[in-house]
Design an enzyme around this catalytic site. Sequence first.
Site, short mmCIF file in Angstrom:
data_model
loop_
_atom_site.label_atom_id
_atom_site.label_comp_id
_atom_site.label_asym_id
_atom_site.label_seq_id
_atom_site.Cartn_x
_atom_site.Cartn_y
_atom_site.Cartn_z
N THR A 74 58.77 -25.33 109.20
CA THR A 74 59.07 -26.52 108.39
C THR A 74 59.33 -27.74 109.27
OG1 THR A 74 60.00 -25.14 106.65
CG2 THR A 74 60.59 -27.46 106.61
N LEU A 158 66.96 -23.32 99.49
CA LEU A 158 67.79 -22.29 100.12
C LEU A 158 69.19 -22.25 99.53
CD1 LEU A 158 66.87 -22.33 103.91
CD2 LEU A 158 66.83 -20.37 102.36
N ARG A 233 71.38 -24.95 111.05
CA ARG A 233 71.01 -25.35 112.40
C ARG A 233 72.26 -25.35 113.28
NH1 ARG A 233 66.70 -24.23 111.11
NH2 ARG A 233 64.77 -25.45 111.09
N ASP A 257 73.75 -17.72 112.50
CA ASP A 257 72.40 -17.27 112.85
C ASP A 257 71.71 -18.26 113.76
OD1 ASP A 257 70.13 -15.42 112.50
OD2 ASP A 257 69.19 -17.09 111.41
N GLU A 262 68.39 -22.77 121.68
CA GLU A 262 67.78 -21.47 121.37
C GLU A 262 66.48 -21.30 122.14
OE1 GLU A 262 69.49 -21.17 116.78
OE2 GLU A 262 67.41 -21.76 117.16
N HIS A 286 68.89 -16.03 115.30
CA HIS A 286 67.99 -16.87 114.50
C HIS A 286 66.90 -16.01 113.84
CE1 HIS A 286 66.46 -21.24 114.03
NE2 HIS A 286 65.98 -20.51 113.04
N ALA A 288 67.21 -14.83 110.52
CA ALA A 288 67.35 -14.77 109.06
C ALA A 288 66.00 -14.85 108.36
CB ALA A 288 68.25 -15.92 108.57
N TRP A 289 65.02 -15.47 109.00
CA TRP A 289 63.73 -15.75 108.36
C TRP A 289 62.67 -14.67 108.61
CZ3 TRP A 289 58.97 -16.59 110.90
CH2 TRP A 289 59.04 -16.52 112.30
#
Length: 311
Positions: A74, A158, A233, A257, A262, A286, A288-289
């Site tokens: 995104t 979300l 974020r 997360d 990162e 990171h 979660a997705w």
Amino acid sequence: MKAVILDAATLGDDIDLTPLRDEVETLEVHDRTTPEQCLERLQDVDVVIVNKVMLGGDLLSSLPRLKLICLLATGTNNIDTETARHQGIQVRNVTAYGTASVAQHTLMLMLSLANRLPLYQRDVIDGRWNRSPFFCLLDHRTLELAGKRLAIVGSGELGQAVARLATAFGMEVVFTARPGNEPRDERPALADIASSLDVLSLHCPLTENTRSLVDAALLKRMKPGALLVNCARGGIIDEIAALKALRDGQLGGLGVDVLPEEPPRDGHPLIDALNGGDLNLIVTPHNAWITPEARANVVRLTADNLRSFKV
């Protein structure tokens, strides 16, 4: 139409790229690409498909044939969008591909913190259950979510998905005013309701108005023992202040997360804290997705972007 994927490894090796191949004449796939390799790999290409590789202005200006950038994400912060616009290069991203995945992960963090899972898992590993004088351990007070108040910062797709799941657990859900727009927003400001919250969950973008939104001052205003979850974020919370609040008992649990950098090449105090102290703390990388369904959605939506584009 010739296309190149620069960082396919970010999708994992279990995701079928056939939908992308079906939309182009040639698809060249690279697992990873360094900045030094970009120019060579993007010569004579119509489309670049990319997740996190930086495509700066100088590079884009050197690619006269390039007409389309398809982002496997995104966010567009790794693209010099102004240069792309000037060069006539379209930039297309994907949205809402991981809503169910991220919402599920958020609830996992919330439930785990509420039930003090990190603490009880450590007790079991350390043999405390084996030595218990009776059948269970109850050293750490858990939190029943039913009837508790959850504040969500970010009322997009979300945030709404998390609200639906939390409501199923019987929670009272309130959305806060958009940070920076409080005077013109009918919803309550986060600072004004902080003292009444049992759980705070963040689902907003990182902007100048949300950077360090949850700082030491806000943490002091929060109800003692409240849970804090960040699947948005890194940098939206002051992680150092949050860690101190957790150690001091002001926070009852902290789950993140995301981190400001990162991957955290040089480490991070939250990661260090996982190995020391009796803390109700969870740090996930990171991810979660990353359900297969969400990653397949990324490919499907990117194929849609390719299909709708005409060179």
